[in-house]
Each structure stands twice: as structure tokens, then as C-alpha cells.
Design a protein around this motif. Structure first.
Motif, PDB file in Angstrom:
ATOM      1  N   ILE A  38       0.852  -1.193   0.000  1.00 47.61           N
ATOM      2  CA  ILE A  38       0.000   0.000   0.000  1.00 47.61           C
ATOM      3  C   ILE A  38       0.885   1.239   0.000  1.00 47.61           C
ATOM      4  CG2 ILE A  38      -1.854   1.210   1.237  1.00 47.61           C
ATOM      5  CD1 ILE A  38      -2.253  -1.711   2.577  1.00 47.61           C
ATOM      6  N   LEU A  39       0.571   2.189  -0.886  1.00 51.10           N
ATOM      7  CA  LEU A  39       1.400   3.391  -1.043  1.00 51.10           C
ATOM      8  C   LEU A  39       0.616   4.641  -0.663  1.00 51.10           C
ATOM      9  CD1 LEU A  39       2.654   2.563  -4.668  1.00 51.10           C
ATOM     10  CD2 LEU A  39       3.813   1.988  -2.508  1.00 51.10           C
ATOM     11  N   ALA A  40       1.320   5.603  -0.066  1.00 52.25           N
ATOM     12  CA  ALA A  40       0.709   6.894   0.277  1.00 52.25           C
ATOM     13  C   ALA A  40       1.830   7.905   0.477  1.00 52.25           C
ATOM     14  CB  ALA A  40      -0.139   6.777   1.545  1.00 52.25           C
ATOM     15  N   THR A  41       1.451   9.180   0.667  1.00 50.91           N
ATOM     16  CA  THR A  41       2.429  10.194   1.084  1.00 50.91           C
ATOM     17  C   THR A  41       2.523  10.134   2.613  1.00 50.91           C
ATOM     18  OG1 THR A  41       0.731  11.869   1.371  1.00 50.91           O
ATOM     19  CG2 THR A  41       1.799  11.782  -0.790  1.00 50.91           C
ATOM     20  N   PRO A  42       3.544  10.771   3.195  1.00 48.93           N
ATOM     21  CA  PRO A  42       3.611  10.795   4.669  1.00 48.93           C
ATOM     22  C   PRO A  42       2.363  11.432   5.275  1.00 48.93           C
ATOM     23  CG  PRO A  42       5.654  11.623   3.697  1.00 48.93           C
ATOM     24  CD  PRO A  42       4.705  11.435   2.568  1.00 48.93           C
ATOM     25  N   GLN A  43       1.764  12.403   4.547  1.00 52.38           N
ATOM     26  CA  GLN A  43       0.577  13.104   5.078  1.00 52.38           C
ATOM     27  C   GLN A  43      -0.660  12.211   5.089  1.00 52.38           C
ATOM     28  OE1 GLN A  43       2.494  14.282   2.541  1.00 52.38           O
ATOM     29  NE2 GLN A  43       3.487  16.051   3.476  1.00 52.38           N
ATOM     30  N   GLN A  44      -0.659  11.164   4.284  1.00 51.48           N
ATOM     31  CA  GLN A  44      -1.860  10.321   4.175  1.00 51.48           C
ATOM     32  C   GLN A  44      -1.618   8.903   4.720  1.00 51.48           C
ATOM     33  OE1 GLN A  44      -2.679  11.664  -0.056  1.00 51.48           O
ATOM     34  NE2 GLN A  44      -4.764  11.659   0.715  1.00 51.48           N
ATOM     35  N   GLY A  45      -0.718   8.822   5.698  1.00 53.45           N
ATOM     36  CA  GLY A  45      -0.426   7.532   6.319  1.00 53.45           C
ATOM     37  C   GLY A  45      -1.657   6.878   6.938  1.00 53.45           C
ATOM     38  N   ASP A  46      -2.515   7.680   7.537  1.00 53.93           N
ATOM     39  CA  ASP A  46      -3.712   7.105   8.181  1.00 53.93           C
ATOM     40  C   ASP A  46      -4.623   6.433   7.160  1.00 53.93           C
ATOM     41  OD1 ASP A  46      -2.807   7.963  10.561  1.00 53.93           O
ATOM     42  OD2 ASP A  46      -4.220   9.649  10.780  1.00 53.93           O
ATOM     43  N   ALA A  47      -4.750   7.086   6.005  1.00 55.71           N
ATOM     44  CA  ALA A  47      -5.597   6.514   4.943  1.00 55.71           C
ATOM     45  C   ALA A  47      -5.015   5.177   4.486  1.00 55.71           C
ATOM     46  CB  ALA A  47      -5.691   7.487   3.772  1.00 55.71           C
ATOM     47  N   ALA A  48      -3.679   5.109   4.419  1.00 59.07           N
ATOM     48  CA  ALA A  48      -3.031   3.862   3.999  1.00 59.07           C
ATOM     49  C   ALA A  48      -3.259   2.771   5.044  1.00 59.07           C
ATOM     50  CB  ALA A  48      -1.538   4.101   3.798  1.00 59.07           C
ATOM     51  N   LEU A  49      -3.167   3.150   6.320  1.00 62.05           N
ATOM     52  CA  LEU A  49      -3.365   2.154   7.385  1.00 62.05           C
ATOM     53  C   LEU A  49      -4.808   1.639   7.392  1.00 62.05           C
ATOM     54  CD1 LEU A  49      -1.246   3.679  10.274  1.00 62.05           C
ATOM     55  CD2 LEU A  49      -0.688   1.726   8.805  1.00 62.05           C
ATOM     56  N   GLU A  50      -5.742   2.528   7.080  1.00 61.24           N
ATOM     57  CA  GLU A  50      -7.135   2.086   7.019  1.00 61.24           C
ATOM     58  C   GLU A  50      -7.305   1.039   5.900  1.00 61.24           C
ATOM     59  OE1 GLU A  50     -11.611   4.021   6.759  1.00 61.24           O
ATOM     60  OE2 GLU A  50     -10.145   4.511   5.216  1.00 61.24           O
ATOM     61  N   ILE A  51      -6.653   1.279   4.760  1.00 62.24           N
ATOM     62  CA  ILE A  51      -6.733   0.303   3.656  1.00 62.24           C
ATOM     63  C   ILE A  51      -6.097  -1.019   4.087  1.00 62.24           C
ATOM     64  CG2 ILE A  51      -5.890  -0.195   1.307  1.00 62.24           C
ATOM     65  CD1 ILE A  51      -8.226   1.817   1.399  1.00 62.24           C
ATOM     66  N   ALA A  52      -4.987  -0.935   4.824  1.00 64.16           N
ATOM     67  CA  ALA A  52      -4.335  -2.165   5.308  1.00 64.16           C
ATOM     68  C   ALA A  52      -5.292  -2.959   6.192  1.00 64.16           C
ATOM     69  CB  ALA A  52      -3.054  -1.811   6.071  1.00 64.16           C
ATOM     70  N   GLU A  53      -6.060  -2.226   6.994  1.00 62.38           N
ATOM     71  CA  GLU A  53      -7.044  -2.911   7.854  1.00 62.38           C
ATOM     72  C   GLU A  53      -8.113  -3.611   7.027  1.00 62.38           C
ATOM     73  OE1 GLU A  53      -9.133  -0.840  11.138  1.00 62.38           O
ATOM     74  OE2 GLU A  53      -7.074  -0.169  11.581  1.00 62.38           O
ATOM     75  N   TYR A  54      -8.614  -2.891   6.012  1.00 66.21           N
ATOM     76  CA  TYR A  54      -9.642  -3.500   5.145  1.00 66.21           C
ATOM     77  C   TYR A  54      -9.079  -4.726   4.418  1.00 66.21           C
ATOM     78  CZ  TYR A  54     -12.802   0.525   5.638  1.00 66.21           C
ATOM     79  OH  TYR A  54     -13.651   1.484   6.121  1.00 66.21           O
ATOM     80  N   LEU A  55      -7.786  -4.683   4.110  1.00 62.58           N
ATOM     81  CA  LEU A  55      -7.195  -5.796   3.356  1.00 62.58           C
ATOM     82  C   LEU A  55      -6.854  -6.980   4.253  1.00 62.58           C
ATOM     83  CD1 LEU A  55      -4.851  -4.025   0.783  1.00 62.58           C
ATOM     84  CD2 LEU A  55      -6.809  -5.491   0.278  1.00 62.58           C
ATOM     85  N   GLY A  56      -6.622  -6.713   5.522  1.00 58.44           N
ATOM     86  CA  GLY A  56      -6.284  -7.808   6.443  1.00 58.44           C
ATOM     87  C   GLY A  56      -5.089  -8.594   5.944  1.00 58.44           C
ATOM     88  N   GLU A  57      -5.232  -9.908   5.802  1.00 55.67           N
ATOM     89  CA  GLU A  57      -4.086 -10.750   5.423  1.00 55.67           C
ATOM     90  C   GLU A  57      -3.632 -10.515   3.977  1.00 55.67           C
ATOM     91  OE1 GLU A  57      -5.655 -14.671   6.058  1.00 55.67           O
ATOM     92  OE2 GLU A  57      -6.757 -14.618   4.162  1.00 55.67           O
TER      93      GLU A  57
END
Ligand code: NAD
Length: 354
Positions: A38-57
Motif C-alpha cells: 500500500i502506497l501513500a504520502t507521509p501526510q496520508q499515512g492514516d488513509a493507507a493504514l485504514e486500507i491495510a485494515e480492510y485488506l487484512g491478510e
């Protein structure tokens, strides 16, 4: 929930709708993918982490160092994460800078890309990759670079600050405006360009009235998709050339520069192709497409002066030289003196020269 759109470049799957990002795992499974970087800018790290949660494994890693103009050094660090995580795809969540990093990885690996745009820049719709190495920006076009899936989730542009909403929208409208007179345009690209312009002309005032209006946000995202798609399908001219010069050589910010130059470049070309630019007057009123865009931009409180972006007046001569050294196709002949006058007006925030 979301709905897939018919796309004139049918290889790309395009999904629109509020909260469609929460279905990201299903998008990966459709493509038999299971390890997303998952890729993002440093400013949008939270958005990237949310996607990681949705993706799970299905999430293999998160890399939040995307930067403006896709520096090759950043891509190289990202490539080491691709290797380490054995990623089988990238998910880019952000604006053109993050999409650019995903494209740079795809260019080197041919990994599939799922892009979740959070601005209107439109890079997700094009096979074009701009990269910067040692301060020099180069652009290439390759089918590998075109993303496989685009998810336009209106909840994500809701957080786009109003000033950026306006400049990013004008950036998108610039693709459509130049598509109207592109030498390789077709009836299809012209219709799509007009649709894109209309979506912003109608949608943007509503978004400014209520930035959290999801229906209006979705309308503007449809505009971004239409404008980005024509950017990928026809050649651009004076406007994009000037913005490339100003961004590349004077480090001016991308969307703001587009917003300021657009009325001036279109007024310049209206001298030669007023008829092709007529749809802009039909949408915005008036007789000159450049002036009509200037009035629209001003009514949206867009920036109008390059000097407000920090450009020095003393740099205008060099900018005019750089923008006119290599010839390129443009409806109105490009002369150094005329471009110097255009830049002066854009620098000072004057109305466009008709
Ligand atoms: P950007 O991606 O650089 O984003 C600017 C800033 O806004 C970043 O810090 C980003 O994290 C933040 N941001 C983005 N969306 C946000 C949101 N919804 N809420 C809060 N913050 C948000 O800006 P951009 O204008 O989208 O992209 C510009 C870049 O894209 C340039 O490098 C340009 O050359 C490139 N581009 C390429 C193409 C192409 O076809 N290759 C097309 C258009 C733009």
C-alpha cells in the motif's frame, strides 16, 4: 454501495461510490491477488493504514514516502519493499504523487495497480509516467503504467481542503480544455471532455457550498475520470507545456500552477480555435473561453497570480525562453514575445490577453 462505470478504455475497471474503498479486498480477489503493497504520502499515512485494515491478510506492507514529481530515489526504496514483501500488486491511495509512485513500480515490475484517488489530478487514467532524477523530470508513456482498477470513493475527496479542491479541479479541467483542440481528438474524446468540464462547472459550486456533500463530490470525481481519460488519449499543447516548464524548472506547485495558467493559455489559443473552444463558453457564458475560465476560477477563489506562488518577476524571461526553445504543435503559433506577455499577465494576476 459502489457501481462500476463504462469506460471508453475498457481494460480499466472503474468503481464509483461512497465507502467503496472498504471493498478493496474483493477487488484484489477478483484479480487473484493476495499481497498488496500500500502506497501513500507521509501526510496520508492514516488513509493507507485504514486500507491495510480492510485488506487484512492481503496486505503485505505499507510504504508512506510518496513525493511530488516521483523522485527515482524514492522509487528505488519502494522497490526494495516490493522485493522484501514479495508484493504481487500495489494499492496507491492519494493524489497524483502517490499514483506516480505506483506507476513507477508498475513500469519496473509490471505489477497490477489499484488506485484510490483522493484528488482530481487524473493520473490514474493515463499510461503516462513522469519521474525526476537529479532534478530533471522526464515523461514516458507505456501500457504497463496504466492502472488496472480505479476506486473513486467520494468519502476520500471530502477531506480535500477547499483550496486544493478548487486548484485540483482546474487542473482536471485543463486536460479537457486542451483535449477540445488536440490534433488527434475524436468525437468520443471531445464528448468526454465536455462531460468532464460540465461535471466540474455544475459540481464544484455545490462542493464549495458544502464540502461534505457526497453526491456533489462524486459528480466531480466523474469529471476527474472523464478529464483524466482524455488526457491519456490525446496530445496536450501550450497549457501543459507551460505548466511542465514552470513546475520542473521553477519548482512551482502542480495544481496551483495549472489553475493560474489555464485561463491565459486558453485565451491564447482562442485566437486560433475559438470554434473548438465554444463548449467552454456554452458552459460558462461569454465569448472568450479563456476569459470565461478566468471568471469561473475567480468566482471559486482560485489563485490567479504566479507571484503569489513565490515566482520572481526576474525569472519570467528564462521561463519564456525555456517554454519556447523546442517547437511543439499548438493551435496558435508559439512565439517568444507572445509567451513572455502571457507569463507577465499570469504572474501579475491580470485578466487573460484575448
Ligand atoms: P499530490 O498527490 O502531490 O498531493 C498534494 C498533497 O495533498 C499531498 O501532501 C497529499 O498527501 C495531500 N492530499 C491528497 N489528497 C488529499 C485529501 N483528500 N485530503 C487531504 N490531503 C490530501 O497532488 P496532485 O495534484 O494530486 O498530483 C500532482 C502530481 O501528479 C504531479 O507530480 C503531477 O505531475 C502528477 N500528475 C501526473 C499525471 C499523469 O498522467 N502522469 C496526471 C496528473 C498529475
Amino acid at each position: 454501495m459502489g457501481h462500476a462505470a463504462q469506460d471508453i478504455s475498457s481494460d480499466v475497471r472503474v468503481v464509483f461510490g461512497a465507502n467503496t474503498r472498504s471493498n478493496i479486498a474483493a477487488e484484489l480477489r477478483r484479480l487473484n491477488l493476495s499481497k498488496a503493497l500500500i502506497l501513500a504520502t507521509p501526510q496520508q499515512g492514516d488513509a493507507a493504514l485504514e486500507i491495510a485494515e480492510y485488506l487484512g491478510e492481503l496486505a503485505a506492507g505499507v510504504f508512506c514516502k510518496a513525493a511530488m514529481h516521483t523522485p527515482v530515489e524514492v522509487t528505488e526504496v519502494a522497490m526494495s519493499h516490493v522485493a522484501e514483501t514479495q508484493a504481487d500488486c500495489v494499492v496507491a491511495i492519494g493524489g497524483g504523487s502517490t499514483t506516480g509512485l505506483g506507476k513507477a513500480i508498475a513500469y519496473r515490475t509490471d505489477l497490477p495497480q489499484i488506485v484510490i484517488p483522493t484528488t482530481y489530478a487524473g493520473s490514474e487514467c493515463t499510461p503516462i509516467l513522469g519521474q525526476t532524477e537529479n532534478g530533471v523530470k522526464t515523461t514516458l508513456s507505456d501500457p504497463k503504467v496504466l492502472p488496472e482498477v480505479i476506486i473513486y470513493d467520494s468519502e476520500l475527496v471530502k477531506t480535500l481542503p477547499v483550496a486544493m479542491t478548487v486548484t485540483s479541479a482546474l487542473n482536471a479541467m485543463a486536460h479537457a480544455a486542451e483535449a477540445l483542440y488536440a490534433t488527434d481528438r475524436t468525437a468520443g474524446t471531445t464528448a468526454m471532455a465536455v462531460d468532464g468540464l460540465k461535471a466540474f462547472v455544475n459540481g464544484l459550486p455545490k462542493v464549495l457550498d458544502d464540502p461534505s456533500d457526497l453526491a456533489a463530490r462524486e459528480a466531480t470525481q466523474r469529471g476527474a475520470w472523464a478529464c483524466g481519460t482524455v488526457l491519456g488519449q490525446v496530445g496536450m499543447a501550450l497549457h501543459h507545456k507551460l505548466c511542465h516548464t514552470l513546475g520542473g524548472s521553477f519548482d512551482l506547485p502542480h495544481a496551483e500552477t495549472h489553475a493560474i495558467i489555464l485561463p491565459h493559455a486558453i485565451a491564447y489559443n482562442a485566437r486560433a480555435v475559438a470554434k473548438d473552444l465554444r463548449p467552454i463558453c456554452d458552459l460558462l457564458g461569454g465569448d472568450n473561453a479563456g476569459t470565461a475560465l478566468h471568471n469561473f476560477a475567480t468566482s471559486m477563489n482560485a489563485p490567479t497570480a504566479l507571484r503569489d506562488l513565490g515566482m520572481a518577476e526576474a525569472d519570467l524571461d528564462r521561463a519564456a525562453d525555456l517554454a519556447t526553445t523546442k517547437p511543439y504543435p499548438n493551435p496558435q503559433p508559439v512565439t517568444r514575445d507572445d509567451i513572455r506577455a502571457l507569463l507577465q499577465a499570469a504572474w501579475a494576476g491580470d485578466t487573460p490577453i484575448e
